[in-house]
Design a protein around this motif. Sequence first.
Motif, PDB file in Angstrom:
ATOM      1  N   ALA A  57       0.855  -1.196   0.000  1.00 35.03           N
ATOM      2  CA  ALA A  57       0.000   0.000   0.000  1.00 35.03           C
ATOM      3  C   ALA A  57       0.881   1.232   0.000  1.00 35.03           C
ATOM      4  CB  ALA A  57      -0.928   0.006   1.211  1.00 35.03           C
ATOM      5  N   GLN A  58       0.284   2.365  -0.332  1.00 39.88           N
ATOM      6  CA  GLN A  58       1.001   3.633  -0.255  1.00 39.88           C
ATOM      7  C   GLN A  58      -0.009   4.768  -0.141  1.00 39.88           C
ATOM      8  OE1 GLN A  58       2.669   3.209  -4.382  1.00 39.88           O
ATOM      9  NE2 GLN A  58       2.229   5.414  -4.471  1.00 39.88           N
ATOM     10  N   GLY A 103       0.497  -2.259  15.108  1.00 37.66           N
ATOM     11  CA  GLY A 103       0.728  -2.402  13.682  1.00 37.66           C
ATOM     12  C   GLY A 103      -0.469  -2.111  12.805  1.00 37.66           C
ATOM     13  N   SER A 104      -1.511  -1.505  13.369  1.00 38.71           N
ATOM     14  CA  SER A 104      -2.723  -1.266  12.587  1.00 38.71           C
ATOM     15  C   SER A 104      -2.718   0.080  11.867  1.00 38.71           C
ATOM     16  CB  SER A 104      -3.954  -1.339  13.499  1.00 38.71           C
ATOM     17  OG  SER A 104      -3.949  -0.273  14.443  1.00 38.71           O
ATOM     18  N   ARG A 105      -1.875   1.018  12.314  1.00 35.97           N
ATOM     19  CA  ARG A 105      -1.867   2.365  11.750  1.00 35.97           C
ATOM     20  C   ARG A 105      -0.447   2.866  11.551  1.00 35.97           C
ATOM     21  NH1 ARG A 105      -5.467   5.194  16.260  1.00 35.97           N
ATOM     22  NH2 ARG A 105      -4.388   3.601  17.475  1.00 35.97           N
ATOM     23  N   LEU A 106      -0.301   3.828  10.638  1.00 36.22           N
ATOM     24  CA  LEU A 106       0.951   4.543  10.457  1.00 36.22           C
ATOM     25  C   LEU A 106       0.702   6.036  10.622  1.00 36.22           C
ATOM     26  CD1 LEU A 106       0.984   2.077   8.077  1.00 36.22           C
ATOM     27  CD2 LEU A 106       3.351   2.854   8.021  1.00 36.22           C
ATOM     28  N   PRO A 144      -2.863   0.489   6.668  1.00 35.54           N
ATOM     29  CA  PRO A 144      -2.515  -0.309   5.481  1.00 35.54           C
ATOM     30  C   PRO A 144      -3.738  -0.911   4.794  1.00 35.54           C
ATOM     31  CG  PRO A 144      -1.041  -0.825   7.296  1.00 35.54           C
ATOM     32  CD  PRO A 144      -2.126   0.045   7.860  1.00 35.54           C
ATOM     33  N   SER A 145      -4.782  -1.213   5.560  1.00 39.05           N
ATOM     34  CA  SER A 145      -5.979  -1.813   4.972  1.00 39.05           C
ATOM     35  C   SER A 145      -6.912  -0.778   4.365  1.00 39.05           C
ATOM     36  CB  SER A 145      -6.732  -2.610   6.040  1.00 39.05           C
ATOM     37  OG  SER A 145      -7.122  -1.768   7.115  1.00 39.05           O
ATOM     38  N   ALA A 146      -6.721   0.498   4.739  1.00 40.48           N
ATOM     39  CA  ALA A 146      -7.546   1.586   4.199  1.00 40.48           C
ATOM     40  C   ALA A 146      -6.667   2.824   4.076  1.00 40.48           C
ATOM     41  CB  ALA A 146      -8.744   1.843   5.099  1.00 40.48           C
TER      42      ALA A 146
END
Length: 327
Positions: free
Chosen positions: A55-56, A72-75, A89-91
């Motif tokens: 993802a990006q 590890g669910s968000r950046l 990463p999932s959205a």
Amino acid sequence: MFSETKTNDLQVPQCPNSITSVEFSPTENILSASSWDNETRIWSLNSNGTVTPKAQVKVAAPVLDHCWSSDGSRLFSACTDKNVYQWSPSAPTPSIIAQHAEPVKCVEFAENLLCTGSWDETVKFWDLKTPQPKLTLQMPERVYCMNLIYPVLIVGLAQRKVLTYDLRNASKPFKNQESPLKMQTRCIAIFPDQSGFCIGSIEGRVGVQHFAGDDKKNFAFKCHRRKDDVYSVNAISFHRTHGTFSTAGADGNFTFWDKNAKQRLKQFPQVNQSIIATAFNKDCNLFAYAASYDWSQGQSGYNSQRSSQIYVHVVADSDVRPRKAGF
């Protein structure tokens, strides 16, 4: 200065231009990188030895730093437009989660707190539930680098200032000092046991400092130098099991060191650009390093024909295991 890349390490595909930071997810072998071209990207490191883009996101301004949430669910991407963006990463749709009065240089996450450091001479803490910071710490100078291993936060500032906080009582630093190095601070990293820190500067030296005890244990050493040429130390990363550490520099090399034995463990082949950023994965058996232009020579030193690259090195235990002094 640079020759062709000699490394046999795994090369990450589809890298952004002008990389600023690399990180691993704290929960799995997913690698991320931020860049001056407004992007943060992530890749999956697969068990068969391949790397797959995952993802990006692209935001409105260059990303100077980024980090992961503890699960590890968000950046979180810290940007020159004075904002910090949150995304998953999932959205991968970014939203503004924190703001400063000047560009945000550093971002860290621990214990459900987002910590941001800025050129506006503040460090702020956010609980992600409200748009206002939970706490703001006034700094004496601009924030250049930062590291957080709860409860210890260390901040490297302009004019060689270094402030260390215990976040259980963050009203004032428990240590306020000048860098032991003579020139501008470039990077800083806390020992895994939180008893001290390593600091790197533009003069090709690293300082090893302890928070308490005998000052004779503190020392500095030269590295990332070649004859009369001196290169910036751009990144320091600790092996969390052994307590040894890496340095990476503008000479295109990275090296593993044992601070207790005061010796170099292993130096690796040079790559064809400055190494900007490094990171160990959660198990410390993989080591990522980013080769990219460091902007030390401004626009005149930029070569558009030389693309940025990220490599992943499989860490042998013999490369990072401490050795007896005098080896």
